[in-house]
Design a protein around this motif. Structure first.
Motif, PDB file in Angstrom:
ATOM      1  N   TYR A  26     -40.398 -62.446  62.950  1.00  0.00           N
ATOM      2  CA  TYR A  26     -41.166 -61.621  63.879  1.00  0.00           C
ATOM      3  C   TYR A  26     -41.379 -62.411  65.166  1.00  0.00           C
ATOM      4  O   TYR A  26     -41.424 -63.647  65.157  1.00  0.00           O
ATOM      5  N   VAL A  27     -41.542 -61.696  66.256  1.00  0.00           N
ATOM      6  CA  VAL A  27     -41.869 -62.349  67.523  1.00  0.00           C
ATOM      7  C   VAL A  27     -43.326 -62.789  67.487  1.00  0.00           C
ATOM      8  O   VAL A  27     -44.205 -62.018  67.082  1.00  0.00           O
ATOM      9  N   LEU A  28     -43.602 -64.032  67.896  1.00  0.00           N
ATOM     10  CA  LEU A  28     -44.987 -64.480  67.990  1.00  0.00           C
ATOM     11  C   LEU A  28     -45.673 -63.733  69.134  1.00  0.00           C
ATOM     12  O   LEU A  28     -45.125 -63.672  70.240  1.00  0.00           O
ATOM     13  N   PRO A  29     -46.853 -63.168  68.917  1.00  0.00           N
ATOM     14  CA  PRO A  29     -47.565 -62.493  70.005  1.00  0.00           C
ATOM     15  C   PRO A  29     -47.871 -63.470  71.148  1.00  0.00           C
ATOM     16  O   PRO A  29     -48.019 -64.674  70.929  1.00  0.00           O
ATOM     17  N   GLU A  30     -47.967 -62.939  72.372  1.00  0.00           N
ATOM     18  CA  GLU A  30     -48.236 -63.789  73.535  1.00  0.00           C
ATOM     19  C   GLU A  30     -49.525 -64.589  73.362  1.00  0.00           C
ATOM     20  O   GLU A  30     -49.587 -65.769  73.720  1.00  0.00           O
ATOM     21  N   ALA A  31     -50.567 -63.955  72.808  1.00  0.00           N
ATOM     22  CA  ALA A  31     -51.843 -64.649  72.621  1.00  0.00           C
ATOM     23  C   ALA A  31     -51.698 -65.812  71.647  1.00  0.00           C
ATOM     24  O   ALA A  31     -52.361 -66.837  71.786  1.00  0.00           O
ATOM     25  N   GLN A  32     -50.810 -65.660  70.661  1.00  0.00           N
ATOM     26  CA  GLN A  32     -50.588 -66.737  69.694  1.00  0.00           C
ATOM     27  C   GLN A  32     -49.824 -67.892  70.339  1.00  0.00           C
ATOM     28  O   GLN A  32     -50.184 -69.063  70.187  1.00  0.00           O
ATOM     29  N   ARG A  33     -48.779 -67.583  71.090  1.00  0.00           N
ATOM     30  CA  ARG A  33     -47.983 -68.631  71.747  1.00  0.00           C
ATOM     31  C   ARG A  33     -48.839 -69.413  72.734  1.00  0.00           C
ATOM     32  O   ARG A  33     -48.672 -70.625  72.895  1.00  0.00           O
ATOM     33  N   ASP A  34     -49.757 -68.712  73.404  1.00  0.00           N
ATOM     34  CA  ASP A  34     -50.562 -69.357  74.434  1.00  0.00           C
ATOM     35  C   ASP A  34     -51.530 -70.379  73.844  1.00  0.00           C
ATOM     36  O   ASP A  34     -52.035 -71.239  74.563  1.00  0.00           O
ATOM     37  N   ARG A  35     -51.801 -70.292  72.562  1.00  0.00           N
ATOM     38  CA  ARG A  35     -52.725 -71.237  71.933  1.00  0.00           C
ATOM     39  C   ARG A  35     -52.033 -72.526  71.500  1.00  0.00           C
ATOM     40  O   ARG A  35     -52.696 -73.481  71.126  1.00  0.00           O
ATOM     41  N   PHE A  36     -50.724 -72.541  71.505  1.00  0.00           N
ATOM     42  CA  PHE A  36     -50.000 -73.771  71.224  1.00  0.00           C
ATOM     43  C   PHE A  36     -49.878 -74.575  72.513  1.00  0.00           C
ATOM     44  O   PHE A  36     -49.374 -74.079  73.518  1.00  0.00           O
ATOM     45  N   MET A  37     -50.355 -75.814  72.478  1.00  0.00           N
ATOM     46  CA  MET A  37     -50.293 -76.654  73.675  1.00  0.00           C
ATOM     47  C   MET A  37     -48.875 -76.908  74.112  1.00  0.00           C
ATOM     48  O   MET A  37     -48.558 -76.884  75.314  1.00  0.00           O
ATOM     49  N   ALA A  38     -47.988 -77.157  73.160  1.00  0.00           N
ATOM     50  CA  ALA A  38     -46.606 -77.490  73.510  1.00  0.00           C
ATOM     51  C   ALA A  38     -45.658 -76.947  72.462  1.00  0.00           C
ATOM     52  O   ALA A  38     -46.025 -76.749  71.298  1.00  0.00           O
ATOM     53  N   ARG A  39     -44.448 -76.702  72.900  1.00  0.00           N
ATOM     54  CA  ARG A  39     -43.374 -76.333  71.984  1.00  0.00           C
ATOM     55  C   ARG A  39     -42.252 -77.341  72.150  1.00  0.00           C
ATOM     56  O   ARG A  39     -41.842 -77.652  73.279  1.00  0.00           O
ATOM     57  N   VAL A  40     -41.767 -77.854  71.036  1.00  0.00           N
ATOM     58  CA  VAL A  40     -40.663 -78.810  71.081  1.00  0.00           C
ATOM     59  C   VAL A  40     -39.540 -78.300  70.193  1.00  0.00           C
ATOM     60  O   VAL A  40     -39.755 -77.507  69.273  1.00  0.00           O
ATOM     61  N   SER A  41     -38.353 -78.762  70.489  1.00  0.00           N
ATOM     62  CA  SER A  41     -37.178 -78.447  69.684  1.00  0.00           C
ATOM     63  C   SER A  41     -36.617 -79.753  69.150  1.00  0.00           C
ATOM     64  O   SER A  41     -36.349 -80.683  69.920  1.00  0.00           O
TER      65      SER A  41
ATOM     66  N   LEU B 113     -46.011 -76.337  68.350  1.00  0.00           N
ATOM     67  CA  LEU B 113     -45.044 -75.378  67.824  1.00  0.00           C
ATOM     68  C   LEU B 113     -43.664 -76.036  67.840  1.00  0.00           C
ATOM     69  O   LEU B 113     -43.189 -76.475  68.886  1.00  0.00           O
ATOM     70  N   ILE B 114     -43.043 -76.131  66.674  1.00  0.00           N
ATOM     71  CA  ILE B 114     -41.720 -76.737  66.562  1.00  0.00           C
ATOM     72  C   ILE B 114     -40.726 -75.631  66.261  1.00  0.00           C
ATOM     73  O   ILE B 114     -40.792 -74.990  65.208  1.00  0.00           O
ATOM     74  N   GLU B 115     -39.818 -75.378  67.196  1.00  0.00           N
ATOM     75  CA  GLU B 115     -38.866 -74.285  67.044  1.00  0.00           C
ATOM     76  C   GLU B 115     -37.448 -74.819  67.016  1.00  0.00           C
ATOM     77  O   GLU B 115     -37.047 -75.598  67.887  1.00  0.00           O
ATOM     78  N   ASP B 116     -36.709 -74.414  66.004  1.00  0.00           N
ATOM     79  CA  ASP B 116     -35.303 -74.802  65.931  1.00  0.00           C
ATOM     80  C   ASP B 116     -34.658 -74.095  64.746  1.00  0.00           C
ATOM     81  O   ASP B 116     -35.337 -73.441  63.949  1.00  0.00           O
ATOM     82  N   VAL B 117     -33.360 -74.271  64.632  1.00  0.00           N
ATOM     83  CA  VAL B 117     -32.621 -73.672  63.520  1.00  0.00           C
ATOM     84  C   VAL B 117     -33.012 -74.383  62.222  1.00  0.00           C
ATOM     85  O   VAL B 117     -33.524 -75.509  62.244  1.00  0.00           O
TER      86      VAL B 117
END
Length: 319
Positions: free
Chosen positions: A163-178, A47-51
């Motif tokens: 939208y906010v990602l559901p907790e179950a969805q976030r938990d399936r991503f191994m890592a989040r980077v910015s 999951l890649i999160e940033d502006v």
């Protein structure tokens, strides 16, 4: 059983080619590219999160183009349907039977652009795919090919139309980077290199799916001692009992942490995992799964800071 040094050299050589290829497009972000490779070799999802505008999609596309295998891009929008992701059964007038038409998820590398612009119902279409590497449509299950990697980009939740990602969805991503903003030197170099052409257009594959599967098998052989396993579990338990967190790390998160540590060790030429591998990856692997308590949120405490304090307090094994 130790991993043969020749195998570790193969990991270093192939990963080095992929890394150099991606950094032709994403300059000045070697740590982010390294984390991406860790997720790829650990059979996770990223999951890649940033502006907007910092290169999230460019990073995902650069990795996809560096590997000669099937790639699909799904643009997540508010009107995207779950069947657009998984596929749908369509009635064939000629054969008088229903036939399955695969959706965008049927590829080795799936780039999910702006995943949090789609509704939670559409986002949930990815749950089975990401965890079980299969798709079930109309009571029929279809297996997904290996390697299978979902690289999703998302804008911060305060951005309009998300939208906010559901907790179950976030938990399936191994890592989040910015990705973050590039250093001034890298941004100047980008102005020069991107002025006349997009570097993505000239990017050629440097490996293929079969070789990536071989690297994944090598990573799976990396040794994790009992002491390091207990260390990873201790970090996860610390998040579950912390008063500042309303939601701690799941058992899946612990598994992801150890698998990512094995990939990190292999990329650094080791056939065993060190506690430092685990602690270094705790942030990218665990932060996006945790939720702050109401009190912590009111005081402005960041989840990353809370996790850093917990990891620091967990005793590091010395044996």
């Amino acid at each position: 059983m130790s991993t043969p040094s020749a195998d570790l050299e193969t990991v270093a050589r192939v990963a080095g080619r992929i890394r150099a290829n991606v950094e032709r497009v994403i300059e000045g972000k070697s740590e982010v590219v390294f984390s991406t490779l860790v997720v790829l070799l650990a059979e996770g999802h990223l999951l890649i999160e940033d502006v907007p505008g910092v290169g999230k999609t460019q990073l995902a596309k650069a990795l996809a183009r560096s590997i000669d295998c099937s790639v699909r891009r799904i643009q997540f929008t508010p009107d995207l349907l779950p069947s657009d992701v998984t596929g749908v059964s369509v009635f064939n007038q000629n054969t008088r039977e229903f036939e399955f038409r695969p959706g965008g998820i049927f590829a080795n590398i799936v780039v999910g652009d702006e995943i949090n612009r789609a509704s939670p119902k559409t986002q949930s279409a990815l749950l089975e795919c990401m965890e079980e590497r299969q798709v079930t449509v109309d009571n029929t299950t279809y297996q997904l090919d290996s390697p299978f990697l979902v690289i999703a980009t998302q804008n911060p939740i305060e951005m309009e139309g998300t939208y906010v990602l559901p907790e179950a969805q976030r938990d399936r991503f191994m890592a989040r980077v910015s990705v973050g903003y590039p250093p001034a030197v890298a941004e100047i170099a980008m102005l020069a290199s991107h002025a006349t052409a997009n570097p993505l257009d000239d990017l050629e594959p440097v490996t293929d799916g079969a070789e990536v599967r071989k690297l994944i098998a090598i990573v799976n052989q990396v040794h994790v001692s009992e002491a390091v396993q207990k260390y990873a579990v201790a970090i996860a338990h610390a998040t579950r009992s912390a008063g500042e967190l309303a939601l701690g790390a799941s058992p899946r998160a612990t598994l992801h942490l150890v698998r990512a540590a094995k990939a990190s060790a292999a990329l650094q030429g080791r056939d065993f995992v060190l506690p430092d591998d685990v602690s270094a990856l705790a942030g990218p692997v665990l932060t996006h799964r945790l939720l702050p308590s109401a009190e912590a949120a009111l005081t402005g405490r960041q989840v990353g800071d809370i996790l850093h304090g917990l990891v620091t307090a967990v005793p590091v094994p010395t044996a």
